[in-house]
Design an enzyme around this catalytic site. Sequence first.
Site, PDB file in Angstrom:
ATOM      1  N   LYS A  35       0.852  -1.202   0.000  1.00  0.00           N
ATOM      2  CA  LYS A  35       0.000   0.000   0.000  1.00  0.00           C
ATOM      3  C   LYS A  35       0.882   1.244   0.000  1.00  0.00           C
ATOM      4  CE  LYS A  35      -0.226  -0.261   5.020  1.00  0.00           C
ATOM      5  NZ  LYS A  35      -1.020  -0.640   6.194  1.00  0.00           N
ATOM      6  N   ARG A 130     -10.464   0.821  14.828  1.00  0.00           N
ATOM      7  CA  ARG A 130     -10.535   1.552  13.562  1.00  0.00           C
ATOM      8  C   ARG A 130     -11.599   0.858  12.704  1.00  0.00           C
ATOM      9  NH1 ARG A 130      -4.405   1.981  11.418  1.00  0.00           N
ATOM     10  NH2 ARG A 130      -5.107  -0.066  10.747  1.00  0.00           N
ATOM     11  N   TYR A 253      18.075  28.773   9.199  1.00  0.00           N
ATOM     12  CA  TYR A 253      16.901  29.527   9.651  1.00  0.00           C
ATOM     13  C   TYR A 253      16.828  29.531  11.167  1.00  0.00           C
ATOM     14  CZ  TYR A 253      14.995  29.770   4.959  1.00  0.00           C
ATOM     15  OH  TYR A 253      14.801  30.041   3.644  1.00  0.00           O
ATOM     16  N   MET A 301      14.085  23.929   3.261  1.00  0.00           N
ATOM     17  CA  MET A 301      13.284  23.276   2.233  1.00  0.00           C
ATOM     18  C   MET A 301      14.147  22.462   1.270  1.00  0.00           C
ATOM     19  SD  MET A 301      10.656  24.987  -0.505  1.00  0.00           S
ATOM     20  CE  MET A 301       9.404  25.489   0.653  1.00  0.00           C
TER      21      MET A 301
END
Length: 356
Positions: A35, A130, A253, A301
């Site tokens: 999957k 679930r 950053y 990024m």
Amino acid sequence: MSRPIIATINQNALQTNLSIVRNIASGSRLWAVIKANAYGHGIKRVWKSLSSTDGFAVLSIHEALLLREQGFQKPILLLEGFFHPHDLRILHRYHLTTIIHSHWQIQALKKAHLSSPLDVYLKMNCGMNRLGFQPKDVRNVWHQLKALKNVGTLTLMAHFAKAQCIYDIMKSMQRIAQSSNGFNCTMSLANSAATLWHPRTHCQWVRPGIILYGASPSGDWKDIASSGLMPVMTLNSKIIAIQKLVAGSKVGYANNYCASRAQYIGIVACGYADGYPHHAPTGTPVMVAGSMTQTVGSISMDMMAVDLTRCPQARIGSLVELWGNNVKINDVASVSGTISYELMCALSSRVPVKIT
Ligand SMILES: *Cc1c(COP(=O)(O)O)cnc(C)c1O
């Protein structure tokens, strides 16, 4: 030259992992779970290396049809079943095995006009809450399904919430035994962790996923280090710049790394837009030019910084392993507060993939 980041999928590792898992669960048949586009590795890229499996387990009809288009003829299991009564015609046409987890699906099966029956997995809810029927309802649902002309073979299935934990497994196994007492049924219970560590859960079909890709289901690589399982995906990039820091220099950053001494750092062409976790803290393991070192500062990024103190041989163009055979994806995941599954699935489509 293109940007140097690249993911490599090792077909030999896939085949080796499958045969190791087969040995561990030698009395059972095996659904190879592919999957989420084979946990980010790409169904099209990996299915052939795994095609000696007894069947593939996927999530969507789309993934199942992709396998049929590619020529795979053995069973395919839909892990969330069908999503609409109309889907049953497609399931029938392409010989897909479906999970049944809700009463509406039984009604849909009852009403469908099919020229031959479908193989069905009855999903029991054994504590995760679930999908699936409550243990007390399983007997009734089993007999309901058995009576339908659209149902071919019927298998009882459950999924463990805490498959690493022997106590949880024992509790779930008890519930399953109670619910299935009296009907002699084929069962499928074991995910990777149960397949590795709880042989009594193997039953007739196991459903391993993450171990086929060579990561530990516990999150700790040490738990599979002696198993022979091999990492399938390697993520590499290169150093594209080198900076010389002095004591007090900041990096990246938010300037959240501050050098305490003179230090060289390398800038690597890999960031969170490639799928590397933004949450990776300073100190996350990484290999540069053959030496183990660590990240410094926050992940950007498209770039990240690595400490070159222990890699004096590093140059612009030096090879960096973000994860693979040397840097375990389990280790990158755990220091970043996530799991190997998420990192694999998050590999970005902008990263080129090579198959070896
Ligand atoms: C994903 C999944 C598996 C495989 O889990 P792993 O931990 O990757 O082995 C097995 N069964 C079901 C129902 C699943 O959804």
